[in-house]
Motif scaffolding. Structure first.
Motif, short mmCIF file in Angstrom:
data_model
loop_
_atom_site.label_atom_id
_atom_site.label_comp_id
_atom_site.label_asym_id
_atom_site.label_seq_id
_atom_site.Cartn_x
_atom_site.Cartn_y
_atom_site.Cartn_z
N MET A 67 8.68 -40.70 12.43
CA MET A 67 7.33 -40.09 12.40
C MET A 67 7.43 -38.56 12.51
SD MET A 67 4.20 -41.09 12.13
CE MET A 67 2.63 -40.29 12.22
N LEU A 111 6.44 -32.69 6.03
CA LEU A 111 5.12 -32.30 5.52
C LEU A 111 4.84 -30.82 5.81
CD1 LEU A 111 2.87 -35.36 6.43
CD2 LEU A 111 3.38 -34.50 4.15
N PRO A 123 -14.12 -7.33 -11.18
CA PRO A 123 -13.21 -7.61 -10.05
C PRO A 123 -11.77 -7.17 -10.29
CG PRO A 123 -14.52 -9.56 -10.59
CD PRO A 123 -14.78 -8.55 -11.66
N ARG A 124 -11.34 -7.10 -11.56
CA ARG A 124 -9.95 -6.69 -11.81
C ARG A 124 -9.85 -5.29 -12.44
NH1 ARG A 124 -8.33 -10.06 -15.75
NH2 ARG A 124 -10.35 -11.06 -15.83
N LEU A 133 4.67 -24.25 -0.02
CA LEU A 133 3.52 -24.03 -0.90
C LEU A 133 2.84 -22.70 -0.57
CD1 LEU A 133 1.83 -27.54 -1.05
CD2 LEU A 133 2.77 -26.28 -2.97
N LEU A 134 2.65 -22.47 0.73
CA LEU A 134 1.96 -21.24 1.16
C LEU A 134 2.81 -20.03 0.80
CD1 LEU A 134 0.55 -22.28 4.66
CD2 LEU A 134 -0.54 -22.39 2.45
N SER A 158 3.28 -15.50 -6.41
CA SER A 158 3.00 -15.97 -7.76
C SER A 158 1.61 -15.57 -8.22
CB SER A 158 3.14 -17.50 -7.82
OG SER A 158 2.28 -18.08 -6.89
N LEU A 159 0.84 -14.92 -7.34
CA LEU A 159 -0.51 -14.51 -7.71
C LEU A 159 -0.47 -13.21 -8.51
CD1 LEU A 159 -2.71 -15.14 -4.58
CD2 LEU A 159 -3.01 -16.13 -6.82
N ALA A 160 -0.27 -13.32 -9.80
CA ALA A 160 -0.28 -12.12 -10.62
C ALA A 160 -1.47 -12.23 -11.56
CB ALA A 160 1.02 -12.03 -11.40
N PHE A 161 -2.51 -11.47 -11.27
CA PHE A 161 -3.73 -11.59 -12.07
C PHE A 161 -3.58 -10.80 -13.37
CE2 PHE A 161 -5.10 -12.26 -7.66
CZ PHE A 161 -5.60 -13.54 -7.80
N PRO A 163 -12.54 -41.74 -16.92
CA PRO A 163 -12.39 -42.28 -15.56
C PRO A 163 -13.67 -42.96 -15.05
CG PRO A 163 -11.50 -40.07 -15.65
CD PRO A 163 -12.18 -40.31 -16.97
N ILE A 191 -12.18 -41.16 -7.88
CA ILE A 191 -11.60 -42.51 -7.92
C ILE A 191 -10.62 -42.68 -6.77
CG2 ILE A 191 -10.06 -43.99 -9.28
CD1 ILE A 191 -11.61 -43.14 -11.75
N ASP A 199 -16.18 -10.78 -15.54
CA ASP A 199 -14.84 -11.33 -15.68
C ASP A 199 -14.90 -12.77 -16.15
OD1 ASP A 199 -15.89 -12.04 -13.13
OD2 ASP A 199 -13.91 -12.76 -12.56
N ILE A 200 -13.94 -13.11 -17.01
CA ILE A 200 -13.82 -14.44 -17.62
C ILE A 200 -15.20 -15.09 -17.81
CG2 ILE A 200 -11.43 -14.97 -17.06
CD1 ILE A 200 -12.46 -16.44 -14.55
N PHE A 250 -1.95 -20.76 -9.72
CA PHE A 250 -1.36 -20.93 -8.39
C PHE A 250 -2.16 -20.30 -7.26
CE2 PHE A 250 2.53 -21.57 -10.94
CZ PHE A 250 2.89 -22.81 -10.42
N LEU A 255 -3.80 -24.92 -5.05
CA LEU A 255 -2.67 -25.66 -4.46
C LEU A 255 -3.17 -26.76 -3.53
CD1 LEU A 255 -0.09 -22.82 -3.72
CD2 LEU A 255 -0.05 -24.50 -5.55
N ALA A 258 2.60 -19.30 -2.90
CA ALA A 258 1.29 -18.91 -3.44
C ALA A 258 1.10 -17.41 -3.45
CB ALA A 258 0.19 -19.57 -2.63
#
Lengths: 363, 172
Positions: B1, B8, B93-94, B15-16, B22-25, B152, A151, B102-103, A50, A55, B19
């Motif tokens: 319109m 939107l 970084p963590r 969404l913002l 929910s950012l739990a590293f 694809p 695509i 990292d990773i 997330f 996103l 975000a």
């Protein structure tokens, strides 16, 4: 006494503009998400499902996909009621699953790309479960995701090319082609999987895709300046992302309390993948429009491949390696560029066949 | 319109808003360690998964006995005699109190060597973690993974071929 009736303002939105803009907007969101995500991994690092750049990527495909779905459903409803379907909205309608759905071909392609994005999202999730949350851009599922988004972007080009004789169609075709070209520079990284001892496959791929998209847009619009307009639009995207990508990564890192990596150079990653010489190539395409397409194609491919190390020296410093691999890369890029130009010209002609337009429709 | 625009904007705001929290590293969990003696420096190399498999990403930590504060260094990775990577030791970084990767995934199976060139109060020194065994990659063969991932592209090519044939005679 004369009474003059003042007609109410009747500014109407041209038919097809709204869904086309939503699909293009979705592809732009995907592109913004991608440049941000790449920069995030290079400058900051930690990853979750997330993050904000992720996103943007999800939202981009969702927006394009939903807009495409709505158009397909509305077209299907019109076809079932025997109403005339105007091909200006995404091109001629084709039957899907027999005659179950009637889908304008442009929206069919953009929607298929968005649906594939969902499928490859699951494939990517499984991959990360097995291989860990690697920040490798060219893993197979990532390339699958990038191809799916590409695509959708091809669909966006088709949707606007249908309305090429109207101002919004011309501008949209240029913008959609520029977005596709910029995005393809990342997809081309997948060519690292090809053995590269003799030549750089990514440089050859970058050069060929750039030439092909320039020629495609130019011939779809069939007017002088089409290739140059796409080249300029790409340069504008490159300039904006050059500023945006490191800025957004740093701002988001600050907002989430994460530090920048040690030894971060701050150089924008995705914008630096775009050939800076593309405008020169576009000018060459315009100037050489009377000669067979393969000639400016070969020239364009060679210029782009030749300038790759130049751009690297300009951005990172270091030395300019003129060796056999570099020269082989230029020759191969010229050969593939020649083929790409011929293909691009043909693709442009195919785009013109999506919906034959009347010559008196000029806006 | 206008209603569409508000919808939107509302979605974007949602969404913002989501975000952020929910950012739990993931924390860095070291499950295996190896010791490296680099001159006077005693270095502990930590791995977040063990054994290490090719292409499977994990967290590496590199911890000198008395911390990283007054030291710097370079990590060189060698695989089968071939130099694969050469970069300055950077903080994880963590887990900012130690050096790390990292990773990060080692791309190929076989014997790897991690060489540490350190410089600190006791002067420069070099140490190596030799014979780090990296197992075969997990999952399906890469050919199959690439075949699945490029569907694809082949679908697009098939579409282009159909469109090409249908418009072939219309051009001239």
């Amino acid at each position: 006494m004369d009474i003059t009736a003042v007609a109410p303002s009747t500014r109407t939105v041209p038919k097809g503009l709204v869904p086309a803009s939503l699909v293009l907007g979705g592809t732009l969101l995907s592109l913004v998400g991608l440049t941000w995500d790449i920069q995030w991994h290079s400058d900051v690092g930690p990853d979750t499902f997330f993050t904000m750049p992720h996103l943007f990527l999800y939202a981009g495909s969702a927006l394009s996909g939903l807009a495409s779905l709505v158009v397909v459903l509305m077209t299907t409803a019109d076809a079932k009621r025997d109403r005339t379907v105007d091909p200006i909205v995404g091109g001629r309608a084709v039957g899907v699953f027999g005659r179950t759905f009637a889908a304008p071909v442009g929206y069919l392609i953009s929607g298929t790309g968005a649906a594939l994005f969902l499928v490859y999202g699951l494939w990517d999730q499984w991959w990360h479960g097995l291989y860990g949350f690697d920040a490798v851009i060219d893993s197979p599922p990532h390339i699958g995701l990038l191809l799916s988004i590409s695509i959708t972007m091809v669909g966006a080009v088709m949707i606007f090319a249908v309305a090429r004789d109207q101002r919004w169609g011309t501008c949209g075709t240029i913008a959609a082609a520029a977005v596709l070209l910029v995005f393809s520079m990342v997809t081309a990284i997948g060519l690292r999987a090809v053995p590269g001892a003799l030549a750089n496959p990514v440089s050859v791929g970058t050069a060929s895709l750039s030439v092909m998209i320039l020629f495609m847009a130019s011939h779809a619009l069939s007017r002088r300046g089409g290739a140059l307009a796409v080249g300029v639009a790409v340069a504008v995207l490159q300039a904006v992302f050059w500023w945006f990508s490191p800025w957004a990564a740093e701002v988001y890192a600050d907002a989430t309390g994460l530090p920048l990596r040690d030894y971060t150079d701050g150089i924008p990653d995705l914008p630096n993948m775009i050939p800076m010489c593309l405008v020169i190539v576009a000018v060459a395409v315009e100037l050489l429009h009377k000669v067979p397409a393969w000639i400016p194609g070969a020239l364009g491919g060679a210029i782009i491949a030749a300038c790759v190390p130049l751009q690297r020296v300009l951005v990172y410093g270091g030395t300019f390696p003129v060796n056999a691999r570099y020269l082989t890369t230029i020759v191969l890029a010229a050969a593939f560029g020649a083929g790409a130009a011929v293909l691009g010209r043909r693709f442009g002609q195919m785009l013109r066949h999506l919906a034959p337009v009347k010559e008196d429709r000029h806006a | 319109m206008r209603r569409t625009l508000f919808a939107l904007l509302g979605t974007a705001a949602l969404l913002l808003g989501l975000a952020g929290p929910s950012l739990a590293f993931e924390p860095v969990n070291v499950v295996h360690t190896e010791k490296v003696q680099a001159g006077p420096y005693n270095l502990t190399v930590g791995f977040s998964t063990w054994p290490v498999k090719a292409m499977q990403s994990l967290d590496f930590t590199f911890v000198p006995e008395d911390g990283i504060a007054d030291k710097k260094g370079t990590l060189t990775m060698v695989w089968g005699g071939e130099l694969m990577d050469d970069s300055p030791l950077a903080r994880h970084p963590r887990k900012r109190e130690v050096w790390g990767l990292d990773i990060y995934a080692l791309p190929a199976p076989g014997e790897w060597t991690l060489r540490f060139d350190l410089d600190g109060p006791a002067g420069p020194a070099t140490g190596e973690l030799k014979n780090l065994k990296v197992m075969e990659q997990p999952g399906p063969p890469m050919g199959l993974s690439w075949a699945i991932s490029t569907i694809p592209l082949f679908g697009l090519i098939a579409f282009i071929v159909v469109a090409w044939r249908r418009t072939r005679h219309a051009d001239r």
